[in-house]
Design an enzyme around this catalytic site. Sequence first.
Site, short mmCIF file in Angstrom:
data_model
loop_
_atom_site.label_atom_id
_atom_site.label_comp_id
_atom_site.label_asym_id
_atom_site.label_seq_id
_atom_site.Cartn_x
_atom_site.Cartn_y
_atom_site.Cartn_z
N LYS A 21 0.56 -1.54 0.05
CA LYS A 21 0.21 -0.03 -0.28
C LYS A 21 0.86 1.29 0.13
O LYS A 21 0.81 1.75 -1.16
CB LYS A 21 -0.87 -0.08 0.90
CG LYS A 21 -2.22 -0.38 1.77
CD LYS A 21 -2.54 -0.64 2.42
CE LYS A 21 -1.96 -0.80 4.01
NZ LYS A 21 -1.57 -2.08 4.42
N ARG A 99 -8.89 0.16 8.63
CA ARG A 99 -8.96 -0.98 9.11
C ARG A 99 -10.03 -1.51 10.40
O ARG A 99 -9.73 -2.64 10.78
CB ARG A 99 -7.26 -0.59 9.74
CG ARG A 99 -5.87 -0.31 8.75
CD ARG A 99 -4.79 -0.94 9.66
NE ARG A 99 -3.83 -0.68 9.01
CZ ARG A 99 -2.71 -0.36 9.00
NH1 ARG A 99 -1.85 -0.84 9.93
NH2 ARG A 99 -1.52 0.70 7.87
N ARG A 139 10.79 -8.07 5.03
CA ARG A 139 11.02 -6.72 4.67
C ARG A 139 12.15 -6.01 5.62
O ARG A 139 12.19 -6.76 7.04
CB ARG A 139 9.66 -6.49 4.50
CG ARG A 139 9.20 -5.53 5.58
CD ARG A 139 8.07 -4.57 5.43
NE ARG A 139 7.59 -4.54 6.46
CZ ARG A 139 6.44 -3.80 6.53
NH1 ARG A 139 5.64 -3.24 5.53
NH2 ARG A 139 5.70 -3.78 7.59
N ARG A 171 11.73 -4.16 11.08
CA ARG A 171 11.21 -3.10 12.13
C ARG A 171 10.19 -3.86 13.08
O ARG A 171 10.08 -4.77 12.99
CB ARG A 171 9.83 -2.65 11.69
CG ARG A 171 9.04 -1.31 11.79
CD ARG A 171 8.64 -0.90 10.22
NE ARG A 171 6.86 -1.18 10.53
CZ ARG A 171 5.51 -0.81 10.37
NH1 ARG A 171 6.23 -0.08 8.82
NH2 ARG A 171 4.86 -1.24 10.42
N ARG A 182 -0.97 -9.02 13.89
CA ARG A 182 -1.81 -8.01 12.62
C ARG A 182 -2.64 -8.26 11.71
O ARG A 182 -3.41 -8.36 11.05
CB ARG A 182 -0.04 -7.17 11.92
CG ARG A 182 0.35 -5.98 12.19
CD ARG A 182 2.27 -5.49 12.72
NE ARG A 182 1.65 -4.96 11.25
CZ ARG A 182 2.57 -5.32 10.33
NH1 ARG A 182 4.45 -5.35 10.36
NH2 ARG A 182 3.32 -3.85 9.90
P1 AMP Z 1 1.51 0.47 9.25
O1 AMP Z 1 2.98 0.93 8.97
O2 AMP Z 1 0.67 0.69 8.19
O3 AMP Z 1 1.94 -1.42 8.91
O4 AMP Z 1 0.84 0.91 10.84
C1 AMP Z 1 1.66 0.30 11.80
C2 AMP Z 1 0.82 -0.31 12.83
O5 AMP Z 1 0.07 1.65 13.22
C3 AMP Z 1 -0.11 -1.08 12.57
O6 AMP Z 1 0.23 -1.98 13.55
C4 AMP Z 1 -1.56 -0.52 13.95
O7 AMP Z 1 -0.72 -0.84 15.62
C5 AMP Z 1 -0.95 0.59 13.71
N1 AMP Z 1 -2.66 1.57 13.06
C6 AMP Z 1 -1.90 1.73 11.79
N2 AMP Z 1 -2.79 2.73 11.12
C7 AMP Z 1 -4.38 2.07 11.70
C8 AMP Z 1 -5.34 2.60 11.92
N3 AMP Z 1 -5.93 2.87 10.86
N4 AMP Z 1 -6.09 2.19 12.73
C9 AMP Z 1 -5.59 1.20 13.92
N5 AMP Z 1 -4.80 1.21 14.07
C10 AMP Z 1 -3.79 1.51 13.12
#
Ligand code: AMP
Length: 225
Positions: A21, A99, A139, A171, A182
């Site tokens: 994404k 999400r 990754r 990460r 997740r």
């Molecule tokens: P990402 O970098 O997009 O993988 O997001 C990292 C983490 O941020 C996720 O595993 C969640 O803990 C939190 N997160 C990101 N976006 C959301 C969302 N829309 N709703 C809830 N938690 C989120």
Amino acid sequence: MRNSKNKKLVIILLGPPGSGKGTQAKLLAKKFKLEYLGSGDTLRQRRKKGDFTGKKLIKVMTRGELVPSFVISKLLTDKLEKLKNLSKISGFILDGWTRILTEAELIDESLDWYEWQKNVKVILINISSRESFNRLTKRRICKDCGRLIPWVGEFKKLKRCDKCGGSLISRADDKPKAIKKRLEEFKKETKPVIDYYKKQGRLIKINGKQSIKDVFKDILKVLRK
Ligand code: AMP
């Protein structure tokens, strides 16, 4: 992007973790001069404040759990408010903000409130949970500049960051236990979001198990329709 009908564009991107994404969002932002708004990046930035919420975000995110919708909604509305001050904006991309079903509903309300509702495209980049798990365990992220190096195509060969030369590490939430969490959250919380858009006939599904270039091509095709 001003599309053929010359309307400002809002893209809502969703997909399992590791679906690409972020990569696609940034390509689209560049091509169509859209503002990029990523939920993960915004939350990581917010953590740096080191206040109560900042500290709690570190814990929740490191465990791979989702952040409550009210936090997401507050961060996003602050950003949408600021966008209203930009006179020449062509639109924006929402990467990862929807999400949880409540978030999707609140975002629809916010888009109405800020008068962005006319040309909203909802795009799902689809990959299996097995593919997602595989990509996330492998990754890397640049220790110095924070650039995320996906486990796809030519990025697999990189030994150091291709932007700044920094060393590459995993990460904190890309550890197997957090990844499993997740993926569970995706199944439990994000699948209903996908159904929500599907029921409204708004969902555009893209096959994410292709090269970055081909995923991008498919997205461009659907946007031109
Ligand atoms: P990402 O970098 O997009 O993988 O997001 C990292 C983490 O941020 C996720 O595993 C969640 O803990 C939190 N997160 C990101 N976006 C959301 C969302 N829309 N709703 C809830 N938690 C989120």
